[in-house]
Enzyme design. Structure first.
Site, mmCIF file in Angstrom:
data_model
loop_
_atom_site.group_PDB
_atom_site.id
_atom_site.type_symbol
_atom_site.label_atom_id
_atom_site.label_comp_id
_atom_site.label_asym_id
_atom_site.label_seq_id
_atom_site.Cartn_x
_atom_site.Cartn_y
_atom_site.Cartn_z
ATOM 1 N N ILE A 1 0.833 -1.201 0.000
ATOM 2 C CA ILE A 1 0.000 0.000 0.000
ATOM 3 C C ILE A 1 0.867 1.250 0.000
ATOM 4 O O ILE A 1 0.609 2.202 -0.749
ATOM 5 C CB ILE A 1 -0.980 -0.026 1.188
ATOM 6 C CG1 ILE A 1 -2.014 -1.133 0.962
ATOM 7 C CG2 ILE A 1 -1.652 1.326 1.366
ATOM 8 C CD1 ILE A 1 -3.096 -1.210 1.999
ATOM 9 N N ASP A 2 1.909 1.278 0.806
ATOM 10 C CA ASP A 2 2.832 2.420 0.793
ATOM 11 C C ASP A 2 3.472 2.601 -0.577
ATOM 12 O O ASP A 2 3.448 3.691 -1.158
ATOM 13 C CB ASP A 2 3.930 2.224 1.838
ATOM 14 C CG ASP A 2 3.526 2.727 3.213
ATOM 15 O OD1 ASP A 2 2.591 3.532 3.304
ATOM 16 O OD2 ASP A 2 4.159 2.311 4.197
#
Length: 406
Positions: free
Chosen positions: A178-179
């Site tokens: 996600i990052d």
């Protein structure tokens, strides 16, 4: 086909001449600006005086005295230390933004604006500015002001609910998908805004969030839920709509088999000497195989455990069946295919070392940027960049003495 690189611009020339003011930390924002730096942009990383980016302290393990995480996401940048809570620091950033082409920040919604560093404020002195804000939950909504980290967002968006083995506790995806995904979306949004700048002569504001990235990664699960009304369940390495499409135990390891259609399933059976499975009506079509997934898994694994993983892969590939041994990180890094890709590259952090980082994952005209500048020491470029922004030596000394900069 020729293997020589095609004529044309090199990777490091694509964004050459563009200046990026980077007000981000941790992973998502720094990964975004590192992508831009790999393509030739000048990256000015603004950090807190004294401590800098949080990831500088993310140890152990360590490479020398530095955090491997910081080294992984901050190459090809300059570091300037500025206190964004001090009016003098805010003025310094605003002054730097006047000569910037791009500003990227990962502050909570409203934080940049409260410091006079929002898009509307900065564009008054720079109409061509491309501005990108990366947040946790987005710029609006009841949770917009809350902080967020990768595993937290995996939980919120449901990624954790479909990860792991059925009947066991949820687990996070170990990769910071996600990052890093948010960093990629931010970089793509910035490139789109640069194209819009060429067309209109006006800068744009790009917004993305960890929330949106998590939802995007759940696209298939959302589509299946909408179609069936059934909540997805954890399947370990398997996939809901295909079988066999998962890991199988071999005599000395694990092998992933991906039979994406009926023909490939027949080839898997041929390779493993289980032709009776290919002719069994229970496994005739993919929907049948999904329905009888457990029985099919047992039949395939009974054959697999009779041979070493390497032998199973040899047989499967000889029949054209997609498969892979389950590698650990060390095995992956030394694999001939990975070595030939040239994406794991040297980064000289200190004299005589042999640190390695992962380069940008695409080539341009057959070329990939291979020479990198190590991430900067904290505040290495503070004096030079402030001087370039118009501060004289006395003003810089005063700001350092009062710890507005460092």
């Amino acid at each position: 086909m020729s293997t020589e690189p095609a004529a044309g611009v090199a990777m490091e020339q694509v964004l050459k001449g563009l200046r990026v003011l980077d007000l981000t930390q941790n992973v998502a924002g720094p990964y975004c600006t590192q992508i831009l730096g790999d393509m030739g942009a000048e990256i000015i990383k603004v950090e807190r005086p004294g401590s800098g980016d949080d990831t500088r302290a993310w140890m152990p393990p360590a490479w020398g005295e530095q955090s491997p995480v910081y080294l992984a996401f901050n190459r090809n940048k300059k570091s300037i230390c500025i206190d964004l809570d001090a009016p003098e620091g805010q003025e310094a950033v605003a002054r730097l933004a006047r000569s910037a082409d791009i500003v990227v920040h990962s502050m909570k919604p409203g934080s940049a604006e409260s410091r006079g560093l929002g898009f509307e404020s900065l564009r008054q002195d720079n109409r061509k500015l491309v501005y990108c804000a990366i947040s946790a939950f987005g710029q609006s909504g009841p949770m917009s002001g809350l902080p967020g980290y990768d595993p937290l967002m995996q939980a919120f968006t449901g990624v954790m609910s479909v990860t792991g083995n059925d009947g066991e506790a949820p687990v996070r995806v170990s990769v910071s998908l996600i990052d890093m995904g948010s960093g990629m979306w931010a970089a793509m949004g910035i490139l789109a805004a640069l194209r819009e700048l060429e067309r209109t002569g006006e800068g744009s504001c790009v917004n993305t969030s960890l929330l949106e990235t998590g939802i995007a990664w759940m696209s298939v699960f959302i589509a299946n839920f909408r179609a069936s009304g059934t909540l997805p369940r954890k399947l370990g390495s398997a996939m809901t709509m295909l079988a066999p499409y998962e890991l199988f135990a071999a005599a000395d390891g694990w092998v992933f088999i991906a039979a994406g259609n009926d023909r490939l399933f027949t080839q898997v059976c041929k390779a493993l000497g289980i032709d009776h499975a290919a002719s069994d009506p229970k496994f005739a079509k993919n929907a049948d195989r999904v329905k009888h997934r457990v029985e099919l898994h047992r039949i395939i694994e009974d054959a697999m455990v009779q041979m070493p993983a390497a032998e199973a892969v040899r047989r499967l590939r000889a029949c054209g069946a997609p498969c892979s041994i389950l590698n650990d990180v060390g095995q992956m890094l030394t694999d001939e295919q990975v070595v030939s890709a040239g994406i794991v590259q040297p980064l000289q952090v200190s004299e005589g070392d042999d640190h390695r980082v992962v380069g940008i994952p695409f080539t341009l005209n057959g070329r990939r940027k291979t020479e990198h500048v190590a991430p900067p020491t904290l505040g290495a470029h503070t004096h030079a960049l402030l001087a370039e922004a118009g501060y004289d030596d006395a003003a810089i000394r005063r700001m350092i003495e009062h710890r507005f900069v460092g």
